[in-house]
Write a protein that holds these residues in place. Structure first.
Motif, PDB file in Angstrom:
ATOM      1  N   ILE A 136       0.877  -1.166   0.000  1.00 22.07           N
ATOM      2  CA  ILE A 136       0.000   0.000   0.000  1.00 22.07           C
ATOM      3  C   ILE A 136       0.913   1.215   0.000  1.00 22.07           C
ATOM      4  O   ILE A 136       1.689   1.423   0.936  1.00 22.07           O
ATOM      5  N   GLU A 137       0.848   1.998  -1.069  1.00 22.21           N
ATOM      6  CA  GLU A 137       1.733   3.145  -1.213  1.00 22.21           C
ATOM      7  C   GLU A 137       0.951   4.446  -1.087  1.00 22.21           C
ATOM      8  O   GLU A 137      -0.091   4.619  -1.726  1.00 22.21           O
ATOM      9  N   GLY A 138       1.461   5.347  -0.250  1.00 23.74           N
ATOM     10  CA  GLY A 138       0.883   6.673  -0.111  1.00 23.74           C
ATOM     11  C   GLY A 138       1.779   7.696  -0.782  1.00 23.74           C
ATOM     12  O   GLY A 138       2.988   7.727  -0.532  1.00 23.74           O
ATOM     13  N   HIS A 139       1.202   8.520  -1.650  1.00 22.88           N
ATOM     14  CA  HIS A 139       1.963   9.528  -2.389  1.00 22.88           C
ATOM     15  C   HIS A 139       1.351  10.902  -2.156  1.00 22.88           C
ATOM     16  O   HIS A 139       0.130  11.046  -2.063  1.00 22.88           O
ATOM     17  N   THR A 140       2.195  11.895  -2.090  1.00 19.79           N
ATOM     18  CA  THR A 140       1.735  13.277  -1.953  1.00 19.79           C
ATOM     19  C   THR A 140       2.317  14.120  -3.079  1.00 19.79           C
ATOM     20  O   THR A 140       3.190  13.667  -3.825  1.00 19.79           O
ATOM     21  N   SER A 141       1.846  15.349  -3.167  1.00 18.63           N
ATOM     22  CA  SER A 141       2.513  16.315  -4.038  1.00 18.63           C
ATOM     23  C   SER A 141       3.738  16.849  -3.289  1.00 18.63           C
ATOM     24  O   SER A 141       3.989  16.489  -2.144  1.00 18.63           O
ATOM     25  N   SER A 142       4.487  17.695  -3.940  1.00 13.29           N
ATOM     26  CA  SER A 142       5.687  18.267  -3.297  1.00 13.29           C
ATOM     27  C   SER A 142       5.360  19.508  -2.486  1.00 13.29           C
ATOM     28  O   SER A 142       6.247  20.115  -1.889  1.00 13.29           O
ATOM     29  N   ILE A 143       4.082  19.870  -2.453  1.00 10.29           N
ATOM     30  CA  ILE A 143       3.677  21.111  -1.799  1.00 10.29           C
ATOM     31  C   ILE A 143       3.299  20.857  -0.345  1.00 10.29           C
ATOM     32  O   ILE A 143       2.694  19.835  -0.006  1.00 10.29           O
ATOM     33  N   TRP A 144       3.657  21.799   0.511  1.00  8.16           N
ATOM     34  CA  TRP A 144       3.192  21.814   1.890  1.00  8.16           C
ATOM     35  C   TRP A 144       2.780  23.243   2.227  1.00  8.16           C
ATOM     36  O   TRP A 144       3.446  24.186   1.803  1.00  8.16           O
ATOM     37  N   GLY A 146       2.235  26.875   3.733  1.00  4.77           N
ATOM     38  CA  GLY A 146       3.211  27.772   4.332  1.00  4.77           C
ATOM     39  C   GLY A 146       4.379  28.008   3.395  1.00  4.77           C
ATOM     40  O   GLY A 146       4.365  27.642   2.225  1.00  4.77           O
ATOM     41  N   SER A 147       5.428  28.587   3.944  1.00  7.63           N
ATOM     42  CA  SER A 147       6.570  28.982   3.120  1.00  7.63           C
ATOM     43  C   SER A 147       7.813  28.142   3.416  1.00  7.63           C
ATOM     44  O   SER A 147       8.923  28.600   3.234  1.00  7.63           O
ATOM     45  N   ILE A 148       7.644  26.911   3.882  1.00  3.60           N
ATOM     46  CA  ILE A 148       8.796  26.084   4.196  1.00  3.60           C
ATOM     47  C   ILE A 148       9.493  25.644   2.916  1.00  3.60           C
ATOM     48  O   ILE A 148       8.899  25.597   1.847  1.00  3.60           O
ATOM     49  N   ASN A 149      10.776  25.326   3.049  1.00  3.65           N
ATOM     50  CA  ASN A 149      11.539  24.962   1.851  1.00  3.65           C
ATOM     51  C   ASN A 149      11.208  23.539   1.401  1.00  3.65           C
ATOM     52  O   ASN A 149      10.497  22.805   2.078  1.00  3.65           O
ATOM     53  N   GLY A 150      11.772  23.168   0.243  1.00  6.65           N
ATOM     54  CA  GLY A 150      11.439  21.887  -0.362  1.00  6.65           C
ATOM     55  C   GLY A 150      11.815  20.689   0.479  1.00  6.65           C
ATOM     56  O   GLY A 150      11.084  19.696   0.534  1.00  6.65           O
ATOM     57  N   THR A 151      12.953  20.779   1.169  1.00  2.00           N
ATOM     58  CA  THR A 151      13.394  19.646   1.987  1.00  2.00           C
ATOM     59  C   THR A 151      12.459  19.433   3.166  1.00  2.00           C
ATOM     60  O   THR A 151      12.053  18.297   3.466  1.00  2.00           O
ATOM     61  N   ASP A 152      12.089  20.522   3.849  1.00  2.00           N
ATOM     62  CA  ASP A 152      11.168  20.398   4.983  1.00  2.00           C
ATOM     63  C   ASP A 152       9.803  19.894   4.518  1.00  2.00           C
ATOM     64  O   ASP A 152       9.163  19.076   5.194  1.00  2.00           O
ATOM     65  N   ALA A 153       9.354  20.378   3.372  1.00  2.00           N
ATOM     66  CA  ALA A 153       8.075  19.917   2.835  1.00  2.00           C
ATOM     67  C   ALA A 153       8.131  18.423   2.529  1.00  2.00           C
ATOM     68  O   ALA A 153       7.168  17.686   2.783  1.00  2.00           O
ATOM     69  N   TYR A 154       9.266  17.969   2.000  1.00  2.00           N
ATOM     70  CA  TYR A 154       9.421  16.543   1.673  1.00  2.00           C
ATOM     71  C   TYR A 154       9.263  15.690   2.933  1.00  2.00           C
ATOM     72  O   TYR A 154       8.546  14.680   2.921  1.00  2.00           O
ATOM     73  N   PHE A 155       9.925  16.080   4.022  1.00  2.00           N
ATOM     74  CA  PHE A 155       9.861  15.263   5.235  1.00  2.00           C
ATOM     75  C   PHE A 155       8.487  15.351   5.903  1.00  2.00           C
ATOM     76  O   PHE A 155       8.003  14.353   6.460  1.00  2.00           O
ATOM     77  N   LYS A 156       7.844  16.495   5.859  1.00  2.00           N
ATOM     78  CA  LYS A 156       6.496  16.591   6.412  1.00  2.00           C
ATOM     79  C   LYS A 156       5.526  15.736   5.600  1.00  2.00           C
ATOM     80  O   LYS A 156       4.649  15.059   6.148  1.00  2.00           O
ATOM     81  N   ASN A 157       5.688  15.752   4.283  1.00  2.00           N
ATOM     82  CA  ASN A 157       4.854  14.906   3.430  1.00  2.00           C
ATOM     83  C   ASN A 157       5.183  13.424   3.610  1.00  2.00           C
ATOM     84  O   ASN A 157       4.310  12.570   3.448  1.00  2.00           O
ATOM     85  N   MET A 158       6.432  13.121   3.939  1.00  2.00           N
ATOM     86  CA  MET A 158       6.795  11.733   4.226  1.00  2.00           C
ATOM     87  C   MET A 158       6.037  11.225   5.448  1.00  2.00           C
ATOM     88  O   MET A 158       5.475  10.119   5.440  1.00  2.00           O
ATOM     89  N   GLU A 159       6.005  12.020   6.487  1.00  2.00           N
ATOM     90  CA  GLU A 159       5.267  11.645   7.694  1.00  2.00           C
ATOM     91  C   GLU A 159       3.780  11.502   7.401  1.00  2.00           C
ATOM     92  O   GLU A 159       3.132  10.543   7.843  1.00  2.00           O
ATOM     93  N   LEU A 160       3.245  12.453   6.623  1.00  2.00           N
ATOM     94  CA  LEU A 160       1.824  12.411   6.289  1.00  2.00           C
ATOM     95  C   LEU A 160       1.496  11.179   5.453  1.00  2.00           C
ATOM     96  O   LEU A 160       0.502  10.480   5.721  1.00  2.00           O
ATOM     97  N   SER A 161       2.300  10.892   4.436  1.00  2.00           N
ATOM     98  CA  SER A 161       2.013   9.747   3.569  1.00  2.00           C
ATOM     99  C   SER A 161       2.126   8.427   4.325  1.00  2.00           C
ATOM    100  O   SER A 161       1.349   7.494   4.078  1.00  2.00           O
ATOM    101  N   GLN A 162       3.061   8.363   5.267  1.00  2.00           N
ATOM    102  CA  GLN A 162       3.182   7.138   6.062  1.00  2.00           C
ATOM    103  C   GLN A 162       1.972   6.966   6.983  1.00  2.00           C
ATOM    104  O   GLN A 162       1.445   5.852   7.130  1.00  2.00           O
ATOM    105  N   ASP A 163       1.528   8.055   7.579  1.00  2.00           N
ATOM    106  CA  ASP A 163       0.338   7.988   8.437  1.00  2.00           C
ATOM    107  C   ASP A 163      -0.890   7.569   7.622  1.00  2.00           C
ATOM    108  O   ASP A 163      -1.736   6.789   8.097  1.00  2.00           O
ATOM    109  N   ARG A 164      -0.990   8.069   6.409  1.00  2.00           N
ATOM    110  CA  ARG A 164      -2.138   7.732   5.582  1.00  2.00           C
ATOM    111  C   ARG A 164      -2.142   6.253   5.177  1.00  2.00           C
ATOM    112  O   ARG A 164      -3.188   5.596   5.227  1.00  2.00           O
TER     113      ARG A 164
END
Length: 233
Positions: A136-144, A146-164
């Protein structure tokens, strides 16, 4: 006497060359056997590779046919699609799956999973000896937000996709209709949050943010294990 000794020397030399000639003939026979053995091994390896290809193709094709037959009429109404090459069923309507930045399943997605997952397991259990993993794979866009940079957005989306994906897995495993196959499913299914590492792209190469937000059920066969088994024979 010299003629006698000369004759003896010539005879010795002839015997020497006969011995070398016999040696060379023997070596040629040995090299011939080595060449034949090598060619035989090449033929055997070719047959093994062909066996691997046939086995993999037959399994992939059978899985595709059964999954396509089972779900072809349901995929459009679920907002889903089926990829023959990857054996992935993709749920691609983000507004149906989760609220923005949330990992709880929306009621509509729960209803889809209640219909989809028991039938999915019913098809796959026939191939349990050929399946290494159900992902079961969870995928997000690269957007998060607020104004956080791409790396921070990637890790926040990683946590979100894993939770999903964990929410999807939890819901699926608790569906009553799969009770008899729950143990097999539990040891075969994995939840994989992939953040924005595999976005869906538009024709111009830009990211399709909506399509990138998706959940996929993907089958991985045990072709790798079969390759090892065949090559070790």
């Amino acid at each position: 006497m010299s003629s006698i000794f000369g004759s003896s020397s010539a005879q010795s030399e002839d015997e020497h060359w006969i011995s070398v000639s016999d040696l060379m003939a023997g070596l040629m026979v040995i090299f011939l056997f080595i060449a034949i053995s090598y060619m035989k091994n090449i033929v055997i390896e070719k047959e093994r590779i062909e066996q691997i290809a046939v086995t993999w193709n037959e399994t992939q094709e059978a899985l595709y046919v059964d999954l396509e037959t089972e779900f072809q009429n349901d995929l459009p109404k679920w907002g889903a699609e089926f990829n023959k090459d990857t054996l992935a069923i993709r749920f691609k309507e983000p507004n149906v799956l989760f609220d923005s930045s949330e990992s709880n399943l929306k009621p509509e997605f729960k209803a889809i999973l209640d219909d989809f997952f028991p039938r999915y397991i019913e098809v796959l259990k026939k191939y349990r000896d050929d399946i290494a993993e159900i992902r079961i794979e969870g995928h997000t866009s690269s957007i998060w937000g607020g104004s956080i940079n791409g790396t921070d957005a990637y890790f926040k989306n990683m946590e979100l996709s894993q939770d999903r994906t964990r929410s999807v897995l939890t819901h699926c495993l608790m569906i009553p209709q799969i009770e008899t196959e729950r143990e097999w499913a539990r040891t075969t299914i994995t939840a994989n949050g992939l953040s924005s590492s595999k976005p869906i792209l538009n024709p111009d190469g830009s990211e399709n943010e909506a399509q990138s937000r998706r959940v996929e059920f993907r089958v991985r066969t045990n072709a790798e294990r079969r390759i090892v088994d065949i090559l070790q024979v």
